[in-house]
Design a protein around this motif. Sequence first.
Motif, PDB file in Angstrom:
ATOM      1  N   HIS A  99      70.509  79.890 -94.961  1.00 57.64           N
ATOM      2  CA  HIS A  99      69.145  80.626 -94.862  1.00 57.64           C
ATOM      3  C   HIS A  99      68.997  82.097 -95.162  1.00 57.64           C
ATOM      4  O   HIS A  99      70.079  82.646 -94.808  1.00 57.64           O
ATOM      5  N   VAL A 100      68.068  82.179 -95.729  1.00 57.58           N
ATOM      6  CA  VAL A 100      67.800  83.879 -95.875  1.00 57.58           C
ATOM      7  C   VAL A 100      67.156  84.521 -94.473  1.00 57.58           C
ATOM      8  O   VAL A 100      66.015  84.031 -94.309  1.00 57.58           O
ATOM      9  N   LYS A 101      67.901  85.020 -93.634  1.00 58.26           N
ATOM     10  CA  LYS A 101      67.365  85.726 -92.356  1.00 58.26           C
ATOM     11  C   LYS A 101      66.307  86.660 -92.680  1.00 58.26           C
ATOM     12  O   LYS A 101      66.745  87.613 -92.532  1.00 58.26           O
ATOM     13  N   ALA A 102      65.110  86.633 -93.225  1.00 56.64           N
ATOM     14  CA  ALA A 102      64.218  87.780 -93.571  1.00 56.64           C
ATOM     15  C   ALA A 102      63.519  88.230 -92.430  1.00 56.64           C
ATOM     16  O   ALA A 102      63.795  89.666 -92.386  1.00 56.64           O
ATOM     17  N   VAL A 103      63.307  87.567 -91.420  1.00 56.85           N
ATOM     18  CA  VAL A 103      62.673  88.347 -90.147  1.00 56.85           C
ATOM     19  C   VAL A 103      63.677  87.507 -89.081  1.00 56.85           C
ATOM     20  O   VAL A 103      63.498  86.123 -88.965  1.00 56.85           O
ATOM     21  N   ASP A 104      64.204  88.206 -88.253  1.00 57.93           N
ATOM     22  CA  ASP A 104      65.077  87.601 -87.382  1.00 57.93           C
ATOM     23  C   ASP A 104      64.670  88.084 -85.891  1.00 57.93           C
ATOM     24  O   ASP A 104      65.560  89.096 -85.356  1.00 57.93           O
ATOM     25  N   ASP A 105      63.887  87.515 -85.240  1.00 58.76           N
ATOM     26  CA  ASP A 105      63.503  87.698 -83.873  1.00 58.76           C
ATOM     27  C   ASP A 105      63.353  89.144 -83.371  1.00 58.76           C
ATOM     28  O   ASP A 105      63.538  90.062 -83.038  1.00 58.76           O
ATOM     29  N   ILE A 106      61.741  89.265 -84.173  1.00 57.07           N
ATOM     30  CA  ILE A 106      61.122  90.676 -83.740  1.00 57.07           C
ATOM     31  C   ILE A 106      59.981  90.430 -82.644  1.00 57.07           C
ATOM     32  O   ILE A 106      59.183  89.440 -82.922  1.00 57.07           O
ATOM     33  N   SER A 107      59.715  91.344 -82.027  1.00 61.20           N
ATOM     34  CA  SER A 107      58.363  91.354 -80.880  1.00 61.20           C
ATOM     35  C   SER A 107      57.771  92.655 -80.948  1.00 61.20           C
ATOM     36  O   SER A 107      58.613  93.806 -80.993  1.00 61.20           O
ATOM     37  N   PHE A 108      56.579  92.711 -81.232  1.00 60.69           N
ATOM     38  CA  PHE A 108      55.643  93.997 -80.811  1.00 60.69           C
ATOM     39  C   PHE A 108      54.338  93.583 -80.768  1.00 60.69           C
ATOM     40  O   PHE A 108      53.798  92.552 -80.894  1.00 60.69           O
ATOM     41  N   ALA A 109      53.736  94.671 -80.256  1.00 65.39           N
ATOM     42  CA  ALA A 109      52.121  94.416 -80.127  1.00 65.39           C
ATOM     43  C   ALA A 109      51.531  95.559 -80.698  1.00 65.39           C
ATOM     44  O   ALA A 109      51.728  96.620 -80.847  1.00 65.39           O
ATOM     45  N   ILE A 110      50.021  95.209 -81.218  1.00 64.40           N
ATOM     46  CA  ILE A 110      49.402  96.271 -81.634  1.00 64.40           C
ATOM     47  C   ILE A 110      47.746  96.450 -80.952  1.00 64.40           C
ATOM     48  O   ILE A 110      47.245  95.281 -80.593  1.00 64.40           O
ATOM     49  N   GLY A 111      47.593  97.517 -80.455  1.00 62.43           N
ATOM     50  CA  GLY A 111      46.152  97.438 -79.825  1.00 62.43           C
ATOM     51  C   GLY A 111      45.132  97.744 -80.497  1.00 62.43           C
ATOM     52  O   GLY A 111      45.203  98.102 -81.984  1.00 62.43           O
ATOM     53  N   LYS A 112      43.893  97.565 -80.170  1.00 60.94           N
ATOM     54  CA  LYS A 112      42.539  97.704 -80.901  1.00 60.94           C
ATOM     55  C   LYS A 112      42.281  98.961 -81.382  1.00 60.94           C
ATOM     56  O   LYS A 112      42.586 100.051 -80.509  1.00 60.94           O
ATOM     57  N   GLY A 113      42.020  99.270 -82.650  1.00 64.63           N
ATOM     58  CA  GLY A 113      41.774 100.519 -83.198  1.00 64.63           C
ATOM     59  C   GLY A 113      43.045 101.269 -83.686  1.00 64.63           C
ATOM     60  O   GLY A 113      43.001 102.502 -83.940  1.00 64.63           O
ATOM     61  N   GLU A 114      44.183 100.689 -83.413  1.00 60.68           N
ATOM     62  CA  GLU A 114      45.391 101.400 -83.779  1.00 60.68           C
ATOM     63  C   GLU A 114      45.978 101.100 -85.084  1.00 60.68           C
ATOM     64  O   GLU A 114      45.518 100.290 -85.643  1.00 60.68           O
ATOM     65  N   THR A 115      46.641 102.062 -85.678  1.00 58.45           N
ATOM     66  CA  THR A 115      47.444 102.022 -86.989  1.00 58.45           C
ATOM     67  C   THR A 115      48.913 101.797 -86.559  1.00 58.45           C
ATOM     68  O   THR A 115      49.277 102.751 -86.111  1.00 58.45           O
ATOM     69  N   VAL A 116      49.605 100.829 -86.861  1.00 58.17           N
ATOM     70  CA  VAL A 116      50.646 100.615 -86.855  1.00 58.17           C
ATOM     71  C   VAL A 116      51.660 100.528 -88.158  1.00 58.17           C
ATOM     72  O   VAL A 116      51.090  99.666 -89.105  1.00 58.17           O
ATOM     73  N   SER A 117      52.581 101.178 -88.246  1.00 60.93           N
ATOM     74  CA  SER A 117      53.158 100.935 -89.737  1.00 60.93           C
ATOM     75  C   SER A 117      54.632 100.164 -89.574  1.00 60.93           C
ATOM     76  O   SER A 117      55.357 100.701 -88.517  1.00 60.93           O
ATOM     77  N   VAL A 118      54.949  99.614 -90.422  1.00 58.13           N
ATOM     78  CA  VAL A 118      56.236  99.003 -90.537  1.00 58.13           C
ATOM     79  C   VAL A 118      56.906  99.480 -91.717  1.00 58.13           C
ATOM     80  O   VAL A 118      56.500  99.499 -92.712  1.00 58.13           O
ATOM     81  N   VAL A 119      58.038 100.184 -91.457  1.00 57.44           N
ATOM     82  CA  VAL A 119      58.786 100.975 -92.563  1.00 57.44           C
ATOM     83  C   VAL A 119      60.018 100.238 -92.728  1.00 57.44           C
ATOM     84  O   VAL A 119      60.551  99.660 -91.643  1.00 57.44           O
ATOM     85  N   GLY A 120      60.628 100.669 -93.901  1.00 53.74           N
ATOM     86  CA  GLY A 120      62.205 100.088 -94.203  1.00 53.74           C
ATOM     87  C   GLY A 120      62.162  99.853 -95.384  1.00 53.74           C
ATOM     88  O   GLY A 120      61.398  99.930 -96.239  1.00 53.74           O
ATOM     89  N   GLU A 121      63.547  99.605 -96.017  1.00 51.59           N
ATOM     90  CA  GLU A 121      63.719  99.751 -97.407  1.00 51.59           C
ATOM     91  C   GLU A 121      63.424  98.316 -97.990  1.00 51.59           C
ATOM     92  O   GLU A 121      63.286  97.247 -97.040  1.00 51.59           O
ATOM     93  N   SER A 122      63.585  97.891 -99.223  1.00 56.90           N
ATOM     94  CA  SER A 122      63.367  96.856 -99.534  1.00 56.90           C
ATOM     95  C   SER A 122      64.419  95.884 -99.026  1.00 56.90           C
ATOM     96  O   SER A 122      65.550  95.933 -98.803  1.00 56.90           O
ATOM     97  N   GLY A 123      63.671  94.722 -98.860  1.00 60.59           N
ATOM     98  CA  GLY A 123      64.678  93.428 -98.377  1.00 60.59           C
ATOM     99  C   GLY A 123      64.858  93.532 -96.621  1.00 60.59           C
ATOM    100  O   GLY A 123      65.483  92.794 -95.970  1.00 60.59           O
TER     101      GLY A 123
END
Lengths: 364, 338
Positions: free
Chosen positions: A29-53
């Motif tokens: 398997h390619v473990k592209a996303v492995d066990d992540i948790s987060f929450a976004i509130g209403k009206g918020e801007t949340v960014s996910v950053v990181g390099e390719s892959g």
Amino acid sequence: MTEKPLLKIDNLKQYFPIKGGFLGRTVNHVKAVDDISFAIGKGETVSVVGESGCGKSTTGRAILRLDEPTAGKVEFEGKDVLGMSAKEMRRMRSEMQIIFQDPYASLNPRKTVRQTLNEAMEIQNVVPKKERNARIVELMETVGLQKHQIDRFPHEFSGGQRQRVGIARALSVNPKLIICDEAVSALDVSIQAQVLNLLKRLQREMGLTYLFIAHDLGVVRHISDRIIVMYLGKIVEMGETKSIFENPQHPYTKALLSAIPVPNPKKKAERIFLRGDVPSPIDPPTGCRFHTRCPFATDKCRTEVPLLEEKDEIYKDKHSVACHYALDIQQGKHKPKYNMTDVRKNLDEEGMDNKSKEKQLENA
Amino acid sequence: MSENILDIKDLRTSFFIEGNEVKAVDGVTFQVPEGKTLGIVGESGSGKSITALSILQLIERPGKIVGGSINFKGEELTESKNSRMRDIRGNEISMIFQEPMTSLNPVYTIGQQMRESYKIHQGLGKKEGTKRAIEMLELVGIPSPAKRVDQYPYELSGGMRQRVMIAMALACRPELLIADEPTTALDVTIQAQILELIKELQNEIGMSVIMITHDLGVVAETCDYVAVMYCGKVVEYADVETLFENPKHPYTVGLLNSLPRHDIDQDELIPIKGNVPAPDEMPTGCRFAPRCPHASDICSKLPGLETQEDGNDVRCWIYTEEWDGEKGVAVYDRETTT
């Protein structure tokens, strides 16, 4: 963050099977996303950053179930998204929209803007048929396009204008959450600024919530309230924008921030060079996934997976990091094993993963 | 200022499509001082890459260099024969491209591709060529070069491939390296490695560099001088510190104002209004006038690239006696907090 989040992700996993061998069985398997948790509130801007892959785009797609996640929980306004039937899910998608990176590829070249916007509204049935034309005109104005351009085809627009059409399409169904997957990355900087300002204005006027997926940290600092830093399918650091940029805790975040060229010739950044390349997500390193490139790594990092925790007293509740030594490094108790500012020296000393590759080569 | 290794004057390159002339490079003038790095910045379609290809005489039909001069160490390249250009390419002037996967040949090993350049320019045999290739790979920081030299491009990562491209470009120790968006396709941590590498090698070999990029951060970090291009023309030519501290052309100012910064807090971005004009709708006067916040009547005529008091060049009526708009207009009034 507001008390009840708009979007809540728990232990999300996305593994892609690799078929191969005899009878095309799943060999790994390619473990592209492995066990992540987060929450976004209403009206918020949340960014996910990181390099390719690192799994940032996969996360966005998994939330919308464009790819069916392997495991985990996605809650939107308290409703379980992953448990929905196809029909319920289709209705759900009017609340969660996505804008893609490539406005050339994500618009149907054989449909005019009017047809594209009409189709979205027809499927979701959010606007009565009679009012649709008026709504299309209104949407065009909202995103800064001219009325007379309504019956044009995508090829008649420039890149920035096409991205505006993409935004208009997302807005046409009155969503609450918009996932922007590298939505401004393909645009020239003067046009990018126009689109960023547009997204900010729409958020103010309509109370939209954004999940912003991007690799350009300048864009991210400008638009986000909070930032999630990912590395090889895991969240390594999460916190408020100012806190992440001014007080990064994880060695990876520090290296990532130091690597961005500063548009100020008088200010030369003290640069941290990482050795080697990102290891393969098929067989990610054990323990902390960053340990093969981390100058602070110890035996503990090689075996124990660090948890995402709030470590810094000052930034409690606002900033969490997944590193065993975050506090010790900050207080100067834990020193790096080698100099991180010499680019070629670090390249010669290879990371673990490269070494194992060499071994394989020798055997072969 | 030191000697110029490259001096371009009024270069014009056009493409002739269906009887129409599209002026991709429309009177470009700049100099590359010896041992220094010149940055060429501009957005898509501003003619930066075509300028680079024109220097190496790599423009193919329907494109054609229609005028101007390219002076490389006293030699006029626009009048050079093909055989002379072949000697120059990869030997005296080298180029690295944006996408390493498309510019490396997938069916030859790294070593085979590198040996070719040694064979053509220096007449080296297989054994000697391989030895030199390994040395070069080591120089650009590729681990275990003796093994890598026999591998194919697909076996390398993106950053590694770009390092191979640099090794190939520098194989014959060129005097001028043209790097066309060398890091645009790479992640920032890899970009940092590659830019640092180019800088270090430049000091070791003593070559001059033309860095073509759209990233103002890359310009600030790597360049000594900068030429800002818009619609096939250089609108501003300045040393890098002046350009960032005291930009003069409204387009340069527009670029800086629309740039989201990661190093400082900004309230709002100030974008440039409108879009780059289409080639068939190109204004006859100042190309930037339709988008310029300061445009006045005189801007319907084309301004020249005039040298200012501080020795830098700018193509804008505001800085001339003929200016008929608001006097003493503050083109750049943004605080640059550090």
